[in-house]
Motif scaffolding. Structure first.
Motif, PDB file in Angstrom:
ATOM      1  N   UNK A 127     103.280  -9.265  17.235  1.00 56.90           N
ATOM      2  CA  UNK A 127     104.650  -9.476  17.709  1.00 56.90           C
ATOM      3  C   UNK A 127     105.051  -8.370  18.697  1.00 56.90           C
ATOM      4  N   UNK A 128     104.621  -7.131  18.424  1.00 55.04           N
ATOM      5  CA  UNK A 128     104.988  -6.022  19.313  1.00 55.04           C
ATOM      6  C   UNK A 128     104.355  -6.209  20.688  1.00 55.04           C
ATOM      7  N   UNK A 129     103.097  -6.635  20.706  1.00 55.05           N
ATOM      8  CA  UNK A 129     102.451  -6.909  22.002  1.00 55.05           C
ATOM      9  C   UNK A 129     103.183  -8.047  22.703  1.00 55.05           C
ATOM     10  N   UNK A 130     103.622  -9.039  21.925  1.00 51.90           N
ATOM     11  CA  UNK A 130     104.356 -10.177  22.509  1.00 51.90           C
ATOM     12  C   UNK A 130     105.667  -9.698  23.129  1.00 51.90           C
ATOM     13  N   UNK A 131     106.331  -8.735  22.491  1.00 47.24           N
ATOM     14  CA  UNK A 131     107.569  -8.169  23.042  1.00 47.24           C
ATOM     15  C   UNK A 131     107.263  -7.534  24.396  1.00 47.24           C
ATOM     16  N   UNK A 132     106.147  -6.808  24.461  1.00 49.49           N
ATOM     17  CA  UNK A 132     105.762  -6.173  25.728  1.00 49.49           C
ATOM     18  C   UNK A 132     105.553  -7.230  26.810  1.00 49.49           C
ATOM     19  N   UNK A 133     104.838  -8.322  26.457  1.00 47.86           N
ATOM     20  CA  UNK A 133     104.583  -9.384  27.445  1.00 47.86           C
ATOM     21  C   UNK A 133     105.907  -9.986  27.919  1.00 47.86           C
ATOM     22  N   UNK A 166     111.166  -7.501  16.289  1.00 45.27           N
ATOM     23  CA  UNK A 166     109.969  -8.297  16.036  1.00 45.27           C
ATOM     24  C   UNK A 166     110.173  -9.639  15.340  1.00 45.27           C
ATOM     25  N   UNK A 167     111.240  -9.768  14.550  1.00 45.44           N
ATOM     26  CA  UNK A 167     111.300 -10.938  13.676  1.00 45.44           C
ATOM     27  C   UNK A 167     112.022 -12.145  14.249  1.00 45.44           C
ATOM     28  N   UNK A 168     112.183 -12.237  15.561  1.00 44.61           N
ATOM     29  CA  UNK A 168     112.874 -13.406  16.117  1.00 44.61           C
ATOM     30  C   UNK A 168     111.879 -14.570  16.286  1.00 44.61           C
ATOM     31  N   UNK A 169     112.427 -15.782  16.318  1.00 44.21           N
ATOM     32  CA  UNK A 169     111.581 -16.980  16.479  1.00 44.21           C
ATOM     33  C   UNK A 169     110.845 -16.920  17.819  1.00 44.21           C
ATOM     34  N   UNK A 216     103.942 -14.488  20.114  1.00 42.36           N
ATOM     35  CA  UNK A 216     102.810 -13.856  19.412  1.00 42.36           C
ATOM     36  C   UNK A 216     101.754 -14.900  19.073  1.00 42.36           C
ATOM     37  N   UNK A 217     102.187 -16.060  18.646  1.00 39.14           N
ATOM     38  CA  UNK A 217     101.228 -17.101  18.281  1.00 39.14           C
ATOM     39  C   UNK A 217     100.425 -17.532  19.516  1.00 39.14           C
ATOM     40  N   UNK A 218     101.103 -17.623  20.665  1.00 37.65           N
ATOM     41  CA  UNK A 218     100.413 -18.023  21.907  1.00 37.65           C
ATOM     42  C   UNK A 218      99.441 -16.965  22.401  1.00 37.65           C
ATOM     43  N   UNK A 219      99.860 -15.693  22.350  1.00 44.72           N
ATOM     44  CA  UNK A 219      99.070 -14.646  23.002  1.00 44.72           C
ATOM     45  C   UNK A 219      98.030 -14.008  22.075  1.00 44.72           C
ATOM     46  N   UNK A 220      98.125 -14.304  20.761  1.00 47.17           N
ATOM     47  CA  UNK A 220      97.153 -13.703  19.842  1.00 47.17           C
ATOM     48  C   UNK A 220      95.792 -14.391  19.937  1.00 47.17           C
ATOM     49  N   UNK A 247     108.811 -28.528  12.678  1.00 49.97           N
ATOM     50  CA  UNK A 247     107.955 -28.789  13.840  1.00 49.97           C
ATOM     51  C   UNK A 247     107.359 -27.482  14.364  1.00 49.97           C
ATOM     52  N   UNK A 248     108.166 -26.427  14.333  1.00 52.03           N
ATOM     53  CA  UNK A 248     107.716 -25.124  14.805  1.00 52.03           C
ATOM     54  C   UNK A 248     106.576 -24.592  13.916  1.00 52.03           C
ATOM     55  N   UNK A 249     106.747 -24.751  12.611  1.00 48.88           N
ATOM     56  CA  UNK A 249     105.713 -24.294  11.668  1.00 48.88           C
ATOM     57  C   UNK A 249     104.417 -25.079  11.902  1.00 48.88           C
ATOM     58  N   UNK A 250     104.560 -26.385  12.111  1.00 45.85           N
ATOM     59  CA  UNK A 250     103.362 -27.210  12.335  1.00 45.85           C
ATOM     60  C   UNK A 250     102.641 -26.791  13.618  1.00 45.85           C
ATOM     61  N   UNK A 251     103.434 -26.480  14.641  1.00 49.60           N
ATOM     62  CA  UNK A 251     102.829 -26.072  15.907  1.00 49.60           C
ATOM     63  C   UNK A 251     102.096 -24.740  15.746  1.00 49.60           C
ATOM     64  N   UNK A 252     102.743 -23.806  15.033  1.00 53.61           N
ATOM     65  CA  UNK A 252     102.102 -22.495  14.849  1.00 53.61           C
ATOM     66  C   UNK A 252     100.848 -22.605  13.978  1.00 53.61           C
TER      67      UNK A 252
END
Ligand code: DC
Length: 221
Positions: A38-44, A88-91, A97-101, A173-178
């Motif tokens: 999530x922290x790396x995602x914040x940077x992106x 870090x804890x926002x949707x 984070x899910x996309x970039x991990x 739907x969000x959970x299913x996508x992740x």
């Protein structure tokens, strides 16, 4: 010699709640690896890096320094010198984070940090690939899961309690996508390690899950 417990599972299965309680009870250090992604995602996000462009991601990762500190036993993530834990804890960050991990450059940087932490102390580490990739020699591995409906309902109740506007269908739907993204990426996809114990929390209370896993850890010790 340090001892590691690995807890993996899909988003919303209760990993962090359970891992935190277990760590406090058993005197382990809790390591939340999702917070690092999530922290790396914040940077992106802050630097307008396109999550669909691997080259851009690879170049951006070179500018990222992530370290972990503990304040009163609570993990803090330091991104390039700034404590970003509160972001870090926002949707939105979770989705980024899910996309970039999925990228090798992101994963290799964080896996290294995670292994260093586990060398220094007894850890309960949660994530998606801890038992399969990060700590394959962990003496106890748990695969914590719950039905999509149970996980969506928990998230819905959590947001409603905070008076945050939300829709059950959108959350589901969000959970299913992740789940799909985390389970189908090429590198270290989420899956149960062969030697992990499956714990389905759909019908269990938090206390029941903690007691159950504590028992498993004690049997292994
Ligand atoms: O557990 P979490 O929701 O904070 O994780 C955010 C994202 O980070 C998740 O969608 C997938 C990724 N992640 C990962 O790929 N590997 C880990 N060990 C932990 C998280």
């Amino acid at each position: 010699m340090s001892y590691s417990v690995a807890i993996d599972g899909p988003a919303g299965a209760g990993k962090s709640t359970i891992a935190k309680l277990l760590a406090a009870k058993l005197n382990y250090i809790y390591v939340d690896t999702g917070a690092m992604y999530r922290a790396i995602a914040v940077y992106f996000s802050q630097n307008n890096v396109n999550p669909d462009d691997e080259r851009e991601i690879e170049a951006a990762v070179l500018g990222v320094d992530i370290t972990i500190e503990y304040i009163d036993g609570v993990q803090q993530v330091i991104l390039n010198g700034d404590n970003v834990t509160h972001l870090l804890r926002t949707e939105e960050t979770g989705r980024m984070a899910s996309k970039t991990s999925k990228y090798a450059a992101v994963r290799s940087k964080l896996v290294e940090l995670q292994r260093q932490l586990a060398k220094k102390a007894n850890v309960i580490m949660d994530g998606r690939d801890i038992g399969t990739t990060v700590l394959p020699d962990a003496f106890c591995k748990i695969y914590l899961t719950a039905s999509v409906d149970a996980r969506a309902k928990r998230r819905f109740d959590e947001l409603s309690a905070k008076n945050e506007p939300c829709s059950y269908e959108t959350i589901k739907a969000d959970i299913e996508e992740r789940d799909y993204q985390d389970m189908h990426r090429e590198i270290s996809p989420l899956k149960q390690a062969e030697d992990a114990v499956l714990v389905d929390t759909s019908e269990m209370t938090v206390d029941e899950v903690v007691d159950h896993i504590e028992q498993i850890i004690k049997e292994r010790q």
